[in-house]
Design an enzyme around this catalytic site. Structure first.
Site, mmCIF file in Angstrom:
data_model
loop_
_atom_site.group_PDB
_atom_site.id
_atom_site.type_symbol
_atom_site.label_atom_id
_atom_site.label_comp_id
_atom_site.label_asym_id
_atom_site.label_seq_id
_atom_site.Cartn_x
_atom_site.Cartn_y
_atom_site.Cartn_z
ATOM 1 N N ASP A 34 0.865 -1.184 0.000
ATOM 2 C CA ASP A 34 0.000 0.000 0.000
ATOM 3 C C ASP A 34 0.901 1.232 0.000
ATOM 4 O O ASP A 34 2.115 1.122 0.227
ATOM 5 C CB ASP A 34 -0.875 -0.008 1.277
ATOM 6 C CG ASP A 34 -2.183 0.756 1.113
ATOM 7 O OD1 ASP A 34 -3.257 0.139 1.180
ATOM 8 O OD2 ASP A 34 -2.136 2.008 0.936
ATOM 9 N N VAL A 59 0.810 1.712 -6.842
ATOM 10 C CA VAL A 59 0.556 0.865 -8.020
ATOM 11 C C VAL A 59 0.858 1.577 -9.341
ATOM 12 O O VAL A 59 0.941 0.938 -10.381
ATOM 13 C CB VAL A 59 -0.897 0.307 -8.028
ATOM 14 C CG1 VAL A 59 -1.113 -0.651 -6.880
ATOM 15 C CG2 VAL A 59 -1.931 1.421 -8.041
ATOM 16 N N ASN A 86 -6.145 -4.870 -6.003
ATOM 17 C CA ASN A 86 -7.274 -4.333 -5.235
ATOM 18 C C ASN A 86 -7.244 -2.810 -5.093
ATOM 19 O O ASN A 86 -8.299 -2.181 -5.018
ATOM 20 C CB ASN A 86 -7.268 -4.991 -3.841
ATOM 21 C CG ASN A 86 -8.167 -4.284 -2.866
ATOM 22 O OD1 ASN A 86 -9.387 -4.379 -2.953
ATOM 23 N ND2 ASN A 86 -7.567 -3.541 -1.937
ATOM 24 N N TYR A 151 -15.080 6.549 -12.664
ATOM 25 C CA TYR A 151 -14.873 5.345 -11.832
ATOM 26 C C TYR A 151 -15.464 4.123 -12.537
ATOM 27 O O TYR A 151 -14.821 3.088 -12.676
ATOM 28 C CB TYR A 151 -15.531 5.560 -10.464
ATOM 29 C CG TYR A 151 -15.418 4.356 -9.545
ATOM 30 C CD1 TYR A 151 -14.240 4.099 -8.843
ATOM 31 C CD2 TYR A 151 -16.488 3.475 -9.378
ATOM 32 C CE1 TYR A 151 -14.129 2.988 -8.004
ATOM 33 C CE2 TYR A 151 -16.383 2.369 -8.544
ATOM 34 C CZ TYR A 151 -15.206 2.138 -7.855
ATOM 35 O OH TYR A 151 -15.103 1.037 -7.033
ATOM 36 N N LYS A 155 -13.684 0.691 -14.138
ATOM 37 C CA LYS A 155 -14.013 -0.698 -13.782
ATOM 38 C C LYS A 155 -14.429 -1.499 -15.031
ATOM 39 O O LYS A 155 -14.211 -2.702 -15.081
ATOM 40 C CB LYS A 155 -15.087 -0.732 -12.695
ATOM 41 C CG LYS A 155 -14.622 -0.109 -11.364
ATOM 42 C CD LYS A 155 -13.340 -0.749 -10.830
ATOM 43 C CE LYS A 155 -12.936 -0.214 -9.462
ATOM 44 N NZ LYS A 155 -11.699 -0.824 -8.935
ATOM 45 N N VAL A 184 -19.763 -1.266 -0.530
ATOM 46 C CA VAL A 184 -19.180 -1.987 0.607
ATOM 47 C C VAL A 184 -18.855 -0.962 1.687
ATOM 48 O O VAL A 184 -18.358 0.136 1.387
ATOM 49 C CB VAL A 184 -17.867 -2.700 0.183
ATOM 50 C CG1 VAL A 184 -17.320 -3.548 1.326
ATOM 51 C CG2 VAL A 184 -18.082 -3.539 -1.067
ATOM 52 N N THR A 186 -16.740 0.706 3.589
ATOM 53 C CA THR A 186 -15.320 1.055 3.809
ATOM 54 C C THR A 186 -15.217 2.580 3.708
ATOM 55 O O THR A 186 -16.188 3.252 3.343
ATOM 56 C CB THR A 186 -14.397 0.461 2.717
ATOM 57 O OG1 THR A 186 -14.684 1.135 1.486
ATOM 58 C CG2 THR A 186 -14.577 -1.036 2.543
#
Ligand SMILES: NC(=O)c1ccc[n+]([C@@H]2O[C@H](COP(=O)([O-])OP(=O)(O)OC[C@H]3O[C@@H](n4cnc5c(N)ncnc54)[C@H](O)[C@@H]3O)[C@@H](O)[C@H]2O)c1
Length: 256
Positions: A34, A59, A86, A151, A155, A184, A186
């Site tokens: 990360d 990343v 991820n 976004y 995806k 989700v 988070t």
């Protein structure tokens, strides 16, 4: 024979963190990477085991990928069973309220990050029997989503990479799969500016998604796309079965 190993990006928080904890509990060697060093340190403290390797990795950084992969492969005793791409970011709201720089950053992390990961991992995946890449897509890959346009587009790109590379890499024995959760619980969905979060709700936990990822690692079949939760299954199924105009209406009804 060394235990199985998984390399996870965006592992300091949310879905990545929950997945790292689940795989450690299942006896895997986990590489948790990360940009958030304090987050990784707190994960290490929480897990307290030699089954977790952590490292700082953006990343978007090709050189950091090459270094991180080589180090983890050596630590894992020469095997890489799973790469979990991820890490991801999200900007929400009307398209024009998000600056071009933010749109570009999102594309860079969510698409180029996955491309970089696949590129860096392939030499190691090829040397590990029955290995796989699992890409974190989203229910946003089912139909273009208002207030989440770039976004959602990112995806869709992850979905296309998954489909294409799964075919390309059959020759190497490397499977490629993706995961499609709806909202989700988070930090990513805190303050999210899209009406659909109210109409569809936040019903999934990071642990729900982690369990689906574990199922994918055990699956011997050929299923590529893995929706998470019944709502996502209904959305994915309806887009497949209904005429395009109805899917458009359904999306408009839930999200504008
Ligand atoms: N939360 C949701 O509702 C939801 C739904 C579907 C898909 N997803 C996807 O799941 C993935 C994880 O999301 P989450 O909800 O756990 O988000 P999160 O914000 O809780 O965690 C994301 C993690 O990625 C890390 N990260 C961000 N940029 C990075 C970079 N450039 N390099 C490396 N790490 C980086 C962050 O530091 C953080 O630890 C993302 O790809 C996201 O798009 C999330």
């Amino acid at each position: 024979m060394a235990r199985p190993s998984i390399f996870i990006t965006g592992a300091a928080a949310g879905i990545g963190r929950a997945t790292a904890k689940l795989f450690v509990a299942e006896g895997w060697l986990v590489g948790a990477y990360d940009i958030d060093r304090p987050g990784l340190d707190s994960l290490q403290q929480e897990v307290r085991t030699g089954s977790l390797v952590t490292g700082v990795l953006d990343v978007r950084d090709v050189a950091a990928w090459e270094k991180g992969m080589a180090e983890f492969f050596a630590a894992a005793g020469g095997r890489l069973d799973v790469l979990l791409n991820n890490a991801g970011i999200l900007y929400s709201g009307p398209f024009e309220s998000i600056t071009p720089e933010q749109h570009h950053r999102l594309v860079d992390v969510n698409i180029n990050g996955v491309i970089n990961g696949c590129h860096a991992a392939l030499p190691y995946l090829r040397r590990t029997p029955d290995s796989r890449v699992i890409n974190m897509a989203s229910a946003g890959a089912i139909y273009g989503h208002p207030s989440l346009a770039s976004y959602s587009a990112s995806k869709f790109a992850v979905r296309a990479l998954t489909e294409a590379l799964d075919l390309e890499w059959q020759q190497y024995g490397v499977k490629v799969r993706d995961v499609w959760p709806l909202y989700v619980s988070t930090a990513m969905v805190d303050n999210l500016q899209a009406r659909s979060i109210k109409t569809l709700g936040v019903t999934l936990t990071a642990e729900d998604v982690a369990r689906t990822i574990l199922r994918i690692t055990r699956d011997k079949g050929g299923r590529l796309h893995w929706p998470v939760g019944w709502r996502t299954h209904v959305l994915a199924g309806s887009v497949k079965l209904l005429p395009g105009r109805v899917s458009r209406l359904l999306t408009r009804w839930t999200s504008t």
